[in-house]
Every structure is written in C-alpha cells, then in structure tokens.
Design a protein around this motif. Structure first.
Motif, PDB file in Angstrom:
ATOM      1  N   ALA A  29       0.954  -1.082   0.038  1.00 44.18           N
ATOM      2  CA  ALA A  29       0.013   0.173   0.130  1.00 44.18           C
ATOM      3  C   ALA A  29       0.865   1.168   0.019  1.00 44.18           C
ATOM      4  O   ALA A  29       1.991   1.380   0.026  1.00 44.18           O
ATOM      5  CB  ALA A  29      -0.913   0.159   1.158  1.00 44.18           C
TER       6      ALA A  29
ATOM      7  N   ARG B   3       4.748   2.900   8.826  1.00 45.35           N
ATOM      8  CA  ARG B   3       3.326   2.731   8.855  1.00 45.35           C
ATOM      9  C   ARG B   3       3.000   1.404   8.365  1.00 45.35           C
ATOM     10  O   ARG B   3       2.356   0.611   8.678  1.00 45.35           O
ATOM     11  CB  ARG B   3       2.725   3.822   8.585  1.00 45.35           C
ATOM     12  CG  ARG B   3       1.270   3.774   8.634  1.00 45.35           C
ATOM     13  CD  ARG B   3       0.567   3.960  10.060  1.00 45.35           C
ATOM     14  NE  ARG B   3      -0.883   3.549  10.097  1.00 45.35           N
ATOM     15  CZ  ARG B   3      -1.772   4.682  10.017  1.00 45.35           C
ATOM     16  NH1 ARG B   3      -1.383   5.881   9.687  1.00 45.35           N
ATOM     17  NH2 ARG B   3      -3.062   4.487  10.215  1.00 45.35           N
ATOM     18  N   LEU B   4       3.721   1.152   7.101  1.00 42.77           N
ATOM     19  CA  LEU B   4       3.218  -0.113   6.264  1.00 42.77           C
ATOM     20  C   LEU B   4       3.857  -1.367   7.184  1.00 42.77           C
ATOM     21  O   LEU B   4       3.114  -2.148   7.273  1.00 42.77           O
ATOM     22  CB  LEU B   4       3.961  -0.070   4.803  1.00 42.77           C
ATOM     23  CG  LEU B   4       3.539   1.048   3.851  1.00 42.77           C
ATOM     24  CD1 LEU B   4       4.281   1.070   2.745  1.00 42.77           C
ATOM     25  CD2 LEU B   4       2.049   0.897   3.660  1.00 42.77           C
TER      26      LEU B   4
ATOM     27  N   GLU C 119       1.116  -1.797   9.814  1.00 39.11           N
ATOM     28  CA  GLU C 119       0.168  -2.071   9.498  1.00 39.11           C
ATOM     29  C   GLU C 119      -0.012  -3.544   8.709  1.00 39.11           C
ATOM     30  O   GLU C 119      -0.935  -4.164   9.183  1.00 39.11           O
ATOM     31  CB  GLU C 119      -0.415  -1.172   8.177  1.00 39.11           C
ATOM     32  CG  GLU C 119      -0.815   0.217   8.792  1.00 39.11           C
ATOM     33  CD  GLU C 119      -1.938   0.511   9.562  1.00 39.11           C
ATOM     34  OE1 GLU C 119      -2.924  -0.781   9.489  1.00 39.11           O
ATOM     35  OE2 GLU C 119      -2.376   1.344  10.252  1.00 39.11           O
ATOM     36  N   PHE C 120       1.226  -3.879   8.260  1.00 37.90           N
ATOM     37  CA  PHE C 120       1.237  -5.528   7.632  1.00 37.90           C
ATOM     38  C   PHE C 120       1.737  -6.360   8.812  1.00 37.90           C
ATOM     39  O   PHE C 120       1.871  -7.444   8.289  1.00 37.90           O
ATOM     40  CB  PHE C 120       1.938  -5.206   6.321  1.00 37.90           C
ATOM     41  CG  PHE C 120       1.311  -4.800   5.191  1.00 37.90           C
ATOM     42  CD1 PHE C 120       0.092  -5.337   4.527  1.00 37.90           C
ATOM     43  CD2 PHE C 120       1.736  -3.479   4.720  1.00 37.90           C
ATOM     44  CE1 PHE C 120      -0.549  -4.773   3.624  1.00 37.90           C
ATOM     45  CE2 PHE C 120       0.862  -2.935   3.547  1.00 37.90           C
ATOM     46  CZ  PHE C 120      -0.309  -3.578   3.138  1.00 37.90           C
TER      47      PHE C 120
END
Lengths: 671, 671
Positions: free
Chosen positions: A645, A651-652, A655-656
């Motif tokens: 994304a 952040r990725l 989030e993942f």
C-alpha cells in the motif's frame, strides 16, 4: 519467383545458398519439427554476409575480435547450424545436423549458447537477439576505446524477423542503439511479411524504415534474393557511422509449395513437396548430401579470415603483458585478485564504524571500491541512477563522445537494459551490472531468465526491494519478486542485511563465471548487523548463525535483508523473557541449499521453533521452515500475504504486521 | 517562461490550471514525497481537456459512455487527484488531497484503480496506461458496433510521459492502435525533455512524431502551455479517423525554481521555493486553499456533462429489456446463467467419450461452447492462434472493417496484449482472454501483475505449459512459471488435467468478478482422467480426490495437468504391489488454500507418504508436501530441478525422470 533465372544470374552464389536451403529442409524433415521457411528465405542474405563481409575464422571460433553474428529470429536455427557446418566449425558436424532437435544434440530447436561454437547467444524468445546485439556493440565500442582498434574493431550483425520488430523490447534496443550511434551494428530485417497467424498486416502496418530512421538509424531496403544488392547494402551499412538496418525483402520458404504463406514458417516435411523444392533449386542431391565443390567453397569462406586472425594474434602478442593479462582475465570472466582485498577493507571499516545505511547505499560503497580494481565492470541504470546507486566516481559516461565511459544511461528500458547486459557479458571482456526497482523485475524478466539459461554472470541491482520503499505504493512494492527470482534455476538471489553482507554478496556475484545474480537492496536505512570483522565471506554459504541463542535454544529466527535487524530486535525481546533464540541470516537461499548436510544441519538443527521474517510472500520459505528438520506445528512466517500500500514505510511495516513484536508473538504461539 | 504574460493572456484558464499546480505543490509538501513536476507541467493541457473536450459527469462517475482519462505517467497522480477534487467527484474530498500518500487514503502515491471514482486504471509502472488505453479504445469500438453509437461513442484520452514512450510496451501499443485505426484514442505526450537521470537526450533521441506516424497515427506538435493551441489540437485529433498523438511541449515544474530540471520531476517540498512558485502564479492563497470562484468554475466543468448523461440514460432506457440486461450484466462482470449449462454439457460429453486431448484443445472446445453464450468475451492471441487454440467459429476478426469482431490478432506483442486486455476489462462490457506460450508469461508479467493488483478478471491462456512441448527447447519450456504466477497475490492459476477440468477451470475463470486467471494448458495430448460425470465443479475447490486408495492408504500422490494421468499410472503400479494409493488432482492451489480446514484435511489427511508430480520446479509444493499435516521424512517431489532441453517430449520426460516408475520409486523409498 523465377528460381532458374536467379540461379543462372549468380550460379556460384546460388549453389551455396541452396546448400543452406537443402540442409534446412532435410534437417526439419528428419526431426519432423522445426521452422523451415526463415532459413530458406534468408539463405541469400546469410550467404553474402558470410562470404563477403563477416570477419571470422571457423578454426578459431573464440577469436575475440571476430564479427558477431546473432540470429535474433532464433526459430530459424537451421540457418545458423547450416552456416556453421558448411564453413567448417569443427563441432558442427553433419551428424549434429542430422540430429536436429534431438536429445543431446548441439542443434537444439532454437540456438542455445554454449551448445556449439558460433552460437553467440541463445535466441528464440523474440526480440532478445536484437536487444543483445546492442550490448555486443556497446562492448565492442568500450573495448575498442580501451585496447585500441587493432585489438577490437568488429561488427555485430543481426538477422531479425517481423516478430523481433513487433516485440516491445526491439524499440528499447533501437532507441538505445540510435542514441549511442552504434555504427558497427547492422541489422538485417527478414522482411517476408509473414507471421504465424498470417500476413504481417493482420496485426501491424508499421513502416519499419521510418521507425528505425526516427531513432537515428541508417536504413536501406533491398531485394533479399539479389546477392549484388545484398553486398552493396552491407558495404554501405559498414561505412555508415550510424547503426544500420537493411530491410531485406524475401520470400519465406523460397521455392517451396508453402512459399509466402504462414505455413511456410513452420515445419515443411512433406516428402514430395520437399523433392519439388530441391528440384526447383536445381539440387539433385540426396538428404544431407552436400557436393564436394560446394562444401569446399563454403570451407574456403570459413578459412578466409585465418590470415587476419593470425595477424590479430601477433598484434595481441605485442600488447604489454599486463594488458594481455587484463584482457584475458576479463574475457575469462575471472575476478581479479584485488577484489578480495577491496571487499575485506569494506568489511573491516564496517566492523569499526557500524554504519546505518540503506543496502543500496552499501552497494554503492562497495562499487566505489570494486570498480577501480575491476576495469571490466560496466554499470548503468534504467533511469534510476540516483535511486539505484549504481554510478561511482570516475566511471565516465558512455556515449559517442566517450566510448571509454563505463556508465550507461539506459533510459526507461528495463528489458532492453537486461538484454544489452547479457549481450555485453556474452561478447566477453565486460562484466555488466545494471539497476532498476526490484518490482520492475517484471519488465526485465524475459532477459533475466536468459541470463540464467545461458549462464552469463549479469548482475541485476534491484533496489527498493519491499514495502520499505513506502509511499510509491503497491505498483512499486515487490512482494512476489524474490520468489520469482528464486524460482528461476541458475540464479543467485541475494538480499543482504547490511553493508558487510552487501559487500560479501558483491564479491560472490563478481566471482561468478556462469551464474547471474539478483541483488535485492533496500531503499530504507538499516543498522549494521555484523559487528565483528571476519575475513571469511559468510554470505557465500547462503546462511549463517548471526546471533546465537543464550541458554537453551528454543527458537530459530530466519530473516533476510532489512528484516534481519528486526529479527535481532525480536531475539532481544525473547531472550529478555528467557527464550533462547538464534538468529540465522539467510542472504542467499540458493547458496545455502548448495551447502552440505552437515553445514545445513549446523545452521538449522531440529527441535526449536522456527520463524522466518521477510517482507514478501511466503513462497520459497517452507523449504527452510518445514523442511530441513522443521515441523509444521513449530514453524511460522511473518511477512506479506498480498500486495502492499501507499504510506510511509514504518506505517506499512506496522499495518502489515511485520514487527519485532509480531515475531515474538509468533514464536510464543508456537512454543 | 513569462508566467505573467501567460496568465494575462488567458486569465480564467490560468487560474484553473494554477489551482492544479497549487494543490500539487501543497499535497507533495504535506506528504514530503511525491512527484510535483509533471502535474505542474501538464496542468494547462489537462485543464483544456477537461474544460472543453472530456465528456464526463462528476456526479455519475460510472456512466458507461463517459470519455476515459488515463494518466499513463502515473507518478503525476496529483494531476488526476486535483482534477477529480476540483471538478467535484464526491469521494475525492479535500481531506483526501491533504492525506496524499498516507495510509488508508484514496490518494495513493500512484493512482490505484478502485481507490476512488475517476481512476480508470492503476498506473505507475510506465507504459502500462498507454497500453491499457488501446484496450479501452478497442472495447469502445466493439461496444459501439454492438449497441450502436447512441449507447457507446466516447474517446479515450491518455497523458503519457517520456518514460511511457521509452518502455517497449508503448511500441506494442502504438503498433496495435495504428493497425486498428483506433480513431477515438488520443494520446497527449508530455514532451518536457526530462527524465529522472537528466535530459531525455542522455538516453534517447527518437523523433516521436515520426515514430508514431510510422505506425499510422495522426500527429501534431503544440505548445503545451497555450490553451488555444491545446484546444485546437484536441479538436483536430477528435476529427481524425486515426489514433492521435499530440506532442505537448511543456516545462516540467513550471514556475518553480526546479523548472526544466530532473529535480523538478520529484518532490518539491522546499517551503520558500514553494511560496515563490505560488507567487509566480499569482496565487496568494494558503495551503490547500482554493478560492470559491475557481472551485465554482471547476465544478461547472464537472457538471457540464450532466445533461448529456441524462440524455444517455433515456436512450439506454429505450433499449430492449434484454439488451439492457446484457449490457448491465457484462458491465457488472457477471457470468450468464447459460454458462453453467454449457459447462455441464461439455462435462457430460466428456464422461461419455473420454477423449484424449491436449488441454489446449480442451480449452478450445470449451470456448466453442462458451463464446456463443457469452457475447462479452473477446479472444485473441499474440500470434499463436493455431497453437493457443483461442479462436472459435463465428467470433469474427476485429479490425477497421469489422468492429464487431471478437477475435484480435495481437501480433507478437505479449505485453501489449495483456495490458490491452486489462484495458478492456477496466472499460467494462468486455471479458477478455488472450493466449501465448506459458513461457512468455515473462514478457507479459508487467501487465499480468496489474491484473491481479487492480482486480480485473483477465484470462491468460498459456499453452505449451511444460517440457511437454518438446523440440522447441528450454527457451520455450516453462519450469518456473507456475511458481511465478502462484507467487502473485490475487491470481488463480489453473493447470487442468483433462477436458473436464479444463471446462471447470473456465467456468471458474469466467465467473470471477475481480481476479485474473492463468490457464496453464498442454501442447501434448492427455487421456481423460475424469470418467464419471458430476455436476459439481470439483476443480472449483482447488483439489479433490480423483482416485481413492484401495486397502490401507499408504501414499497420496498429488499432481496437476498432464502429470495427473501419470500419477494415475503410478497408482496402478503401486496398487498392484498392494500399496494403497490415493491420487489428488490439484488444478488450482489458490482455491484449495481457500477451502476450510475440514475439507483440506479430508483431501490431505496425515500419515501417508506424499509425493507431488509436476513438470516444473518444486517451489510452491512444500506447502502441500510438508505442511498440511505432511512431514519431511515422508514427502517427495518428482519434477524439474533446472531448465529443460530440446528433444521430443516423451524423451524429455524420460530423461528428466518424470515418469510413473520414478513416482513409484519415490513412494517406495519413503515408505
């Protein structure tokens, strides 16, 4: 076509060309498969090229200054095999021709590099040959500038078909060749207006002359069955300072009932039609029979370059010993002795300074040390020089004003770059590397597979190797590309964790004689994970114990690249809870798989929980998680399950769920 | 550039374009990443296009007859987001603009299809958009011929950059569009002479106008900052019966200190320079501030098409109910009810006749039944029609003389074909499938990944799926390509074993709303393995028990495609020795992985020895061999470990040890 008139006009030429046509018909008939029409259509062009223009010596097929002949339309392989046999290449015997397309024969369905002398590159996937040829021509220019025109000064000739020119890669090749004014490159287009589906017009009405001209090529159009016209066009092309394209209007499957049809493209095996075609050629000989006078004429052509080659040998002997050694070492694809020292120095410095660096920057630092001691390296990037970190000081930019430049701005042409790099490696004397984003492996795949299949040590510098690239989003974030390259035979895929592993990976890559390397490198910075200097190249074993468990070993974490430091963090957390945890860094699965059982068992003993961490899909990891003494109930993976994304990298990762905490949770859930 | 003069000359235009530039600068600055220059350079062109030419209604973004706008140079995403916000697309709020490139925002780094209305396709990997656009234009032509010009009659507009035009795929697109005289396709080339590495001349000197013209395009060159010239050129382009390319000479990052430099391509975030640029525009507003009059002017543009759209609605209502239903069903990508019956009939016939067929021929038979009941299918091949078996009777050939033709000769253009198919699927109303050899997945990869990422149900008919293709040799023999497609998220990879599984695979593929399918099909004939008719689609569960063990189950053989019959042979041999052996056919790993635990356990219970057979590399199989209750000590694989070779297929299977006997030996070694 009035074949009798053609034969009568140039009887000596005609017989030589007929020999190619007859051998093609016989070999395809014997194999009951293959492609007859192209060889039959282009036999006149090839005959004139070999008889009057090609600089070669069939007795010395590896003469470094020979002209290169590239059959981009590789399905017409019998054209090449016939030429090699007729001109007297020792390994292309008549038996090989008779065994066309059979197990173990040198005469594979498409020309396979390494099978026989005179096969300069593997072709078949269309467009590759013409794109390789740009690399051959660049290599020649660079070596000419380096060693002088008495040592390197040859042409690269290509036969390309409609298919080659329709493939997008051809545009990348044409643009690059035009830009760099590769005047020694000459493309002979088999303009027969036939593809498999029918006439070319079914799918294309491009004016190819205008198209090549638009990219700065010298263009000519001739009758491809007129030996005089062919000769004149080749002479003009050789004089041109631009790359040259000659549109050779030909009849596919000339003289056969299938002439000028798409059927003629394939295997023409009907016995009666074959006999009719031979009769039309005035060729009364049996299958695979070449009359002595025709063979002798062809062998004379094969020997024509022998004196010139001997002169070259003597000129080469006149070079200084060090120049000769450098030339021979580079052509043998041997790394210099200085390489090891350069790598060790980087590792020593890294052990002292423990720099936090993106591995792409680590790669740049390595290249800064390597390029000065390996003058045969030629770097480049598909318009991402500043991102791929592929350019180092003092390389110079290759262009018509600086042929000694060792850095190439390939433009936005990943596929063309990869194929050109293959061409340079195949030419010899050059060790090419080039960069793009890891995700654009997709664009370069066609040529990357051929590096592996041919066994040429091209190095692919693939930066921005995961969601860690951040905001550019899922179109730019590889998740399946490590698996793609790892699935490909004869390919080393390195994903180094820090500068030490990056330097070690480069040492391995630059020492390969016949295996390409994919370097998966990060955009984002990572801490140094190797704090202690070791002279041994630990990455060369593929995987090694980076941090040992304290206390009873309950868990083994495996990771690559940017996730190695994350595994170390997880280990700290686990050890703090009394869970003895080993971290295995696995920069290259392929090399680890090549180690003996004892080593592999030492690194991955049974018993402990295993968790692998990699910001990519799991495919490929089960071998190490479930295999090698692993067990499903005690194995887990922390990575990606789908596409990425667009967001900042941290952040990725959050989030993942690719975090040290997630690894800890996974381990604890398995204990 | 004298911006003041420009502004003074067309003040209303200037303000609207300045709004795009200002939003771009603000969004990139807020994200601290992105690409400012392209949106700033092409703002004038985009403004004129949307104001004076684009047929659209921001309140009805899915209006099927809207003009399509494709930002092929996807890094300039802020251009698109700004246009959508300014013209009043409901979901492109100012907050989305402020959240450019942040987690969860619709405003990803590159335009992502599905994130927001008005994003017609995912772009970023260069060249994809222009190649998609050919598919959009083909879809429009076919639907116009099918439903009449009152229902479909719109343009496809593309903004492409130098990168798009350097990528090889663009040549494939240009050639295809030129051949088919796609007169409603208009490409606006952002001719700014800048790439990331520097000026375009560093890597290319192609005369793009001449290049497009060579492929039959209408070409113009204009000042891309002159709204009058832009308007006139668009008017002329719309009148042309050929596809049109307009070279728009622009200044990247217009008005910024980085104007006309490669720095201007990237993120321009310096606050002072940003302020200076805004000052140069005469734009005294704060960050993300759009004065009401400018916003109102843009919203009027967004509403301009509303009456035309209402008229279209009423024309559409005038169609027969069945036409409306067909149109709506096709645009919703719903399979017709008749599909199931057509598939069942094939399966019934197959159970009776048990034909020995290559699965590519089975696929042809399926298409012969499917195409008549699914008028939305559009087939094609990259010049391998007779080999891919993709053409069925009565489809008609698509060309300028037959716009209703449903079969496309794509030429030797795998990448362009795949991207065009994506474009058709994205346009709506069409369900595209297209064929090439499985090995040339390599060439089409860039677009195949985007099918998966965008979630469009393109079907890839990949024949010649293993060494079983024989003599063409390793360049044509996939070994890693099943793994490559299986590693790709959101992709169904089917490798059916016979005609029944092939029909079932097609049923699944043609019922997908948002997942592409790779059909791996054989060149060589295989016996029917499903002898009993079952109405249920067994392949839809990914794997199932094809033959049960007799007596105690000691072994489970898993196989796909052509190796299923080989597994059955092995089972016979093992059963003859009293070794109870189950055969699991696994035509689609992805679907099997989606089944619940109970089903998976039923198919793959623990305890027995497991051997998988597939003429490809092992990667991907460990999940089923070692996972799912498997164990390393009781699992084996019979397949390929490297590249193939050129020889008759049977010989290759023997030499590479993929035989029933080898499977038997493997099982016995594990018992």
């Amino acid at each position: 076509m009035d074949l009798k008139a053609l034969a009568a006009k140039n009887p000596e030429h005609w017989k030589k060309a007929a020999a190619i046509r007859a051998l093609t018909l016989d070999a395809v008939a014997a194999a009951n498969s293959g492609h007859s029409g192209m060889a039959m259509g282009m036999a006149d062009v090839a005959t004139v090229l070999f008889e009057k223009h090609m600089k070669f010596d069939a007795a010395a097929p590896n003469w470094p200054d020979r002209d290169r002949f590239i059959l981009s339309a590789g399905h017409g392989s019998m054209l090449l095999y016939a030429l090699l046999h007729l001109t007297g290449y020792a390994d292309m015997t008549l038996d090989e021709i008779k065994n066309f397309r059979q197990w173990g024969a040198k005469t594979a369905g498409h020309p396979e590099y390494g099978h026989a002398s005179g096969i300069e590159t593997t072709t078949g996937p269309l467009g590759q040959g013409i794109a390789n040829s740009v690399g051959f021509a660049i290599a020649e220019e660079i070596l000419r500038a380096t060693y002088g025109k008495k040592i390197q000064n040859h042409n690269t000739y290509v036969i390309a078909g409609d298919g080659c020119l329709m493939e997008g890669i051809s545009q990348e090749a044409i643009g690059l060749a035009g830009r760099h004014e590769l005047g020694q490159l000459i493309v002979l287009w088999d303009d027969n207006n036939i593809t498999i589906d029918g006439t070319v017009e079914l799918s294309d009405r491009t004016d190819q002359l205008q198209r090549f001209k638009a990219s700065g090529w010298h263009v000519q159009a001739i009758d491809g069955h007129d030996p005089i016209a062919i000769d004149e066009a080749l002479t003009a092309a050789r004089k041109s300072k631009k790359p040259s394209m000659i549109a050779c209007k030909t009849h596919i499957a000339l003289g056969h009932a299938a002439q000028d049809t798409s059927k003629g493209h394939g295997a023409l095996t009907d016995a009666a039609q074959l006999a009719d075609a031979k009769a039309a050629y005035g060729w009364p000989y049996g299958a695979f029979e070449i009359p002595a006078d025709v063979k002798a004429a062809w062998e004379a052509i094969g020997a024509r370059g022998s004196a010139e080659r001997a002169e070259w040998d003597s000129r080469f002997s006149g070079l200084s010993a060090s120049k000769q050694a450098q030339f021979n070492r580079a052509f043998a694809a041997e790394a210099p002795k200085k390489l090891a020292a350069a790598i060790r120095k980087i590792k020593k410095d890294a052990a002292e300074t423990k720099p936090k660096l993106a591995t792409r920057s680590a790669s740049e630092k390595t290249l800064q040390a390597v390029n000065p001691v390996m003058p045969e390296t030629v770097g480049g990037s598909a318009d991402l020089t500043g991102s791929n970190n592929t350019k180092t000081a003092d390389m110079g930019i290759f262009d018509p004003e600086n042929r000694a430049g060792r850095y190439i701005y390939y433009g936005i042409r990943e596929h063309g770059m990869a194929a050109a790099m293959n061409g340079m490696a195949l030419h010899g004397g050059i060790r090419p590397y080039g960069g793009t984003f890891m995700c654009f492996t997709d664009y370069a795949r066609g040529a990357m597979r051929l590096s592996a299949l041919m066994g040429v040590p091209t190095v692919y510098v693939m930066t921005h190797d995961s969601i860690g690239l951040g905001e550019d989003g899922p179109t730019h974030q590889p998740v399946e590309h490590l698996a793609i390259s790892r699935a490909t035979p004869n390919t080393l895929v390195f994903r180094p964790a820090d500068i030490t592993e990056t330097a070690e990976a480069w040492e391995v890559a630059l020492s390969q004689p016949s295996t390409p390397t994919v370097m998966a490198l990060s955009r984002q910075g990572v801490p140094a994970v190797r704090h202690e200097y070791k002279s041994a190249n630990l990455s060369a074993r593929g995987a090694y114990v980076l941090a040992e468990a304290e206390g009873k070993r309950q868990a083994i974490l495996m990771a690559t690249g940017t996730e190695v430091s994350l595994a170390l963090e997880a280990r700290d957390l686990l050890q703090a809870e009394g869970i003895g945890t080993r971290v295995v860094s696995m920069p290259c699965m392929e090399l680890f798989a090549q180690q003996d059982d004892a080593y592999r068992k030492r690194i991955l003993p049974g018993g402990a929980v295993r968790v692998a961490v990699e910001a990519a899909v799991r495919m490929g990891w089960d071998q190490w998680l479930l295999g090698e003494r692993g067990r499903e109930s005690k194995a887990g993976f922390v990575g990606m399950t789908g596409f990425g994304a667009s967001a900042p990298a941290d952040r990725l990762y959050e989030e993942f769920g690719i975090t040290a905490e997630a690894v800890v949770r996974k381990v604890k859930s398995l204990l």
